[in-house]
Motif scaffolding. Structure first.
Motif, PDB file in Angstrom:
ATOM      1  N   GLY A  57      37.404  46.674  39.900  1.00 30.00           N
ATOM      2  CA  GLY A  57      38.452  47.008  38.933  1.00 30.00           C
ATOM      3  C   GLY A  57      39.251  45.822  38.451  1.00 30.00           C
ATOM      4  O   GLY A  57      40.146  45.983  37.600  1.00 30.00           O
ATOM      5  N   SER A  58      38.954  44.639  38.969  1.00 28.24           N
ATOM      6  CA  SER A  58      39.719  43.453  38.563  1.00 28.24           C
ATOM      7  C   SER A  58      39.396  43.064  37.127  1.00 28.24           C
ATOM      8  O   SER A  58      38.287  43.282  36.633  1.00 28.24           O
ATOM      9  CB  SER A  58      39.405  42.282  39.509  1.00 28.24           C
ATOM     10  N   SER A  59      40.383  42.510  36.448  1.00 31.90           N
ATOM     11  CA  SER A  59      40.173  42.054  35.072  1.00 31.90           C
ATOM     12  C   SER A  59      39.229  40.856  35.070  1.00 31.90           C
ATOM     13  O   SER A  59      39.037  40.193  36.091  1.00 31.90           O
ATOM     14  CB  SER A  59      41.502  41.677  34.427  1.00 31.90           C
ATOM     15  N   SER A  60      38.640  40.597  33.923  1.00 31.35           N
ATOM     16  CA  SER A  60      37.656  39.520  33.839  1.00 31.35           C
ATOM     17  C   SER A  60      37.822  38.728  32.553  1.00 31.35           C
ATOM     18  O   SER A  60      38.161  39.274  31.499  1.00 31.35           O
ATOM     19  CB  SER A  60      36.241  40.099  33.915  1.00 31.35           C
ATOM     20  N   LYS A  61      37.610  37.447  32.673  1.00 33.70           N
ATOM     21  CA  LYS A  61      37.620  36.563  31.508  1.00 33.70           C
ATOM     22  C   LYS A  61      36.197  36.250  31.045  1.00 33.70           C
ATOM     23  O   LYS A  61      35.995  35.416  30.172  1.00 33.70           O
ATOM     24  CB  LYS A  61      38.348  35.270  31.857  1.00 33.70           C
ATOM     25  N   VAL A  62      35.249  36.926  31.670  1.00 37.01           N
ATOM     26  CA  VAL A  62      33.834  36.713  31.362  1.00 37.01           C
ATOM     27  C   VAL A  62      33.272  37.978  30.730  1.00 37.01           C
ATOM     28  O   VAL A  62      33.586  39.092  31.158  1.00 37.01           O
ATOM     29  CB  VAL A  62      33.045  36.378  32.648  1.00 37.01           C
ATOM     30  N   ASP A  63      32.449  37.807  29.706  1.00 36.35           N
ATOM     31  CA  ASP A  63      31.806  38.953  29.061  1.00 36.35           C
ATOM     32  C   ASP A  63      30.590  39.387  29.873  1.00 36.35           C
ATOM     33  O   ASP A  63      29.811  38.546  30.345  1.00 36.35           O
ATOM     34  CB  ASP A  63      31.372  38.591  27.640  1.00 36.35           C
ATOM     35  N   PHE A  64      30.437  40.713  30.022  1.00 37.15           N
ATOM     36  CA  PHE A  64      29.301  41.257  30.748  1.00 37.15           C
ATOM     37  C   PHE A  64      28.316  41.883  29.771  1.00 37.15           C
ATOM     38  O   PHE A  64      28.716  42.430  28.732  1.00 37.15           O
ATOM     39  CB  PHE A  64      29.739  42.310  31.763  1.00 37.15           C
ATOM     40  N   SER A  65      27.050  41.845  30.121  1.00 38.99           N
ATOM     41  CA  SER A  65      26.026  42.492  29.308  1.00 38.99           C
ATOM     42  C   SER A  65      26.083  44.000  29.524  1.00 38.99           C
ATOM     43  O   SER A  65      26.642  44.466  30.531  1.00 38.99           O
ATOM     44  CB  SER A  65      24.640  41.966  29.696  1.00 38.99           C
ATOM     45  N   PRO A  66      25.516  44.799  28.609  1.00 38.67           N
ATOM     46  CA  PRO A  66      25.496  46.254  28.804  1.00 38.67           C
ATOM     47  C   PRO A  66      24.839  46.663  30.121  1.00 38.67           C
ATOM     48  O   PRO A  66      25.289  47.606  30.776  1.00 38.67           O
ATOM     49  CB  PRO A  66      24.685  46.756  27.608  1.00 38.67           C
ATOM     50  N   ASP A  67      23.793  45.953  30.514  1.00 37.92           N
ATOM     51  CA  ASP A  67      23.130  46.272  31.787  1.00 37.92           C
ATOM     52  C   ASP A  67      24.059  45.997  32.967  1.00 37.92           C
ATOM     53  O   ASP A  67      24.095  46.772  33.945  1.00 37.92           O
ATOM     54  CB  ASP A  67      21.846  45.444  31.933  1.00 37.92           C
TER      55      ASP A  67
END
Length: 317
Positions: free
Chosen positions: A155-165
């Motif tokens: 649940g932590s916020s992220s500064k990195v973009d994740f792929s749909p997978d």
């Protein structure tokens, strides 16, 4: 303090100020043996987060007291190792262990906001698997702790973009953690928390069978049979061959019927026996003893009122 966990320094370290802090990632050299000297585990560079219960409690507690470079001998009761369950096939139930530990490194844990999707999934899965270990050991408090840590990572916020997978896999891990958390909370009779965990799963996956089944069990434990039965029926419809759901549903239907019978009997006693009131009286001329006193007083008052009125009319005439 209880003598079940002892530490002896074999090689001194670099001073008290070099001790690691909770939340840091530490690396140790580990050798674990039974009381007869049989070695059951060796790792030249075991890395874990201190204080997260990622390893044996004996290690989690004692490494906090190690100085950098220190080598220590730790003698631990089974309570702080593998407990009454043991570890098949090499650690018997209720086995004490002797641990030789050297503190090699300590560093701050990685910033969760900078983890890639793959790294976050791997880290959360490690915490989840540790929770599964504690659940199998019937240590449900520590299991809850591990699942909570995994969910906090997810649940932590992220500064990195994740792929749909990666997003889909993160959600899958989250659902597994919530389901396992609900199971642990149910074992601890934390019904309100377990119900919340089940509902969070069902928000993402309304037809999740495990969440439906556990929600039904939570409601049943609270005596809410009327609400639990349709939920279990929904779970059974999704998996008709599931014998566990069948058994639980049958048990609840019977309990619900028993509950209704008890309520019916209670209401009957409160309201009296209707059949007795409808039966013919043997003597219609006599008043039944069961007439409420307020009726009798009311009738008396009306009669007295009539007498008073007669007196007033007679006086005027």
């Amino acid at each position: 303090g209880n003598g079940l966990l002892k530490k002896k320094t074999l090689v001194p370290g670099q001073g008290v100020e070099s001790r690691p802090q909770k939340g840091q990632d530490v690396t140790i050299r580990l050798k674990a043996a039974l009381e007869d000297g049989t070695v059951v585990e060796q790792d030249p560079a075991l890395t874990f987060t201190l204080g997260d219960c990622d390893v044996l409690q004996a290690l989690d507690l004692c490494v906090q007291l190690l100085e950098m470079g220190e080598t220590a001998l730790i003698v631990s009761d089974a309570k702080y190792c593998y407990g009454a369950q043991g570890r098949s096939p090499d650690v018997p139930p209720n086995a004490s262990l002797t641990l030789e530990v050297e503190l090699l490194a300590a560093r701050d844990a990685p910033d969760l906001e900078l983890l890639s999707g793959k790294e976050k999934i791997q880290l959360a899965n490690r915490k989840r698997e540790r929770g599964n270990f504690f659940y199998q050991q019937a240590d449900y408090v520590l299991a809850v702790n591990s699942y909570d840590i995994a969910l906090r990572i997810l649940g932590s916020s992220s500064k990195v973009d994740f792929s749909p997978d990666e997003e889909a896999e993160l959600l899958d891990v989250k659902v597994k953690c919530l389901n396992n958390l609900a199971a642990s909370q149910l074992k601890l009779d934390h019904f309100k928390a377990a119900l919340k965990s089940c509902n969070l799963v069902l928000e993402h996956q309304p037809e999740n069978i495990k969440a439906l089944f556990r929600k039904g069990k939570v409601l049943a434990q609270q005596g809410e049979y009327r609400e639990a039965i349709p939920i279990l029926k929904a779970a059974l419809k999704l998996e008709p061959s599931n014998k566990t759901i069948h058994a639980e549903l049958s048990k609840l239907v019977k309990k619900h019927a028993d509950q209704r019978n008890v309520e019916t009997e209670m209401y009957r006693k409160m309201l009296g026996n209707p059949s007795a009131a409808s039966s013919p009286r043997k003597c219609k001329d006599k008043l039944p003893w069961s007439i409420p006193w307020k009726w009798l007083f009311g009738a008396t008052a009306i009669a007295l009122g009539g007498v008073a009125l007669s007196v007033v009319i007679a006086a005027r005439n």
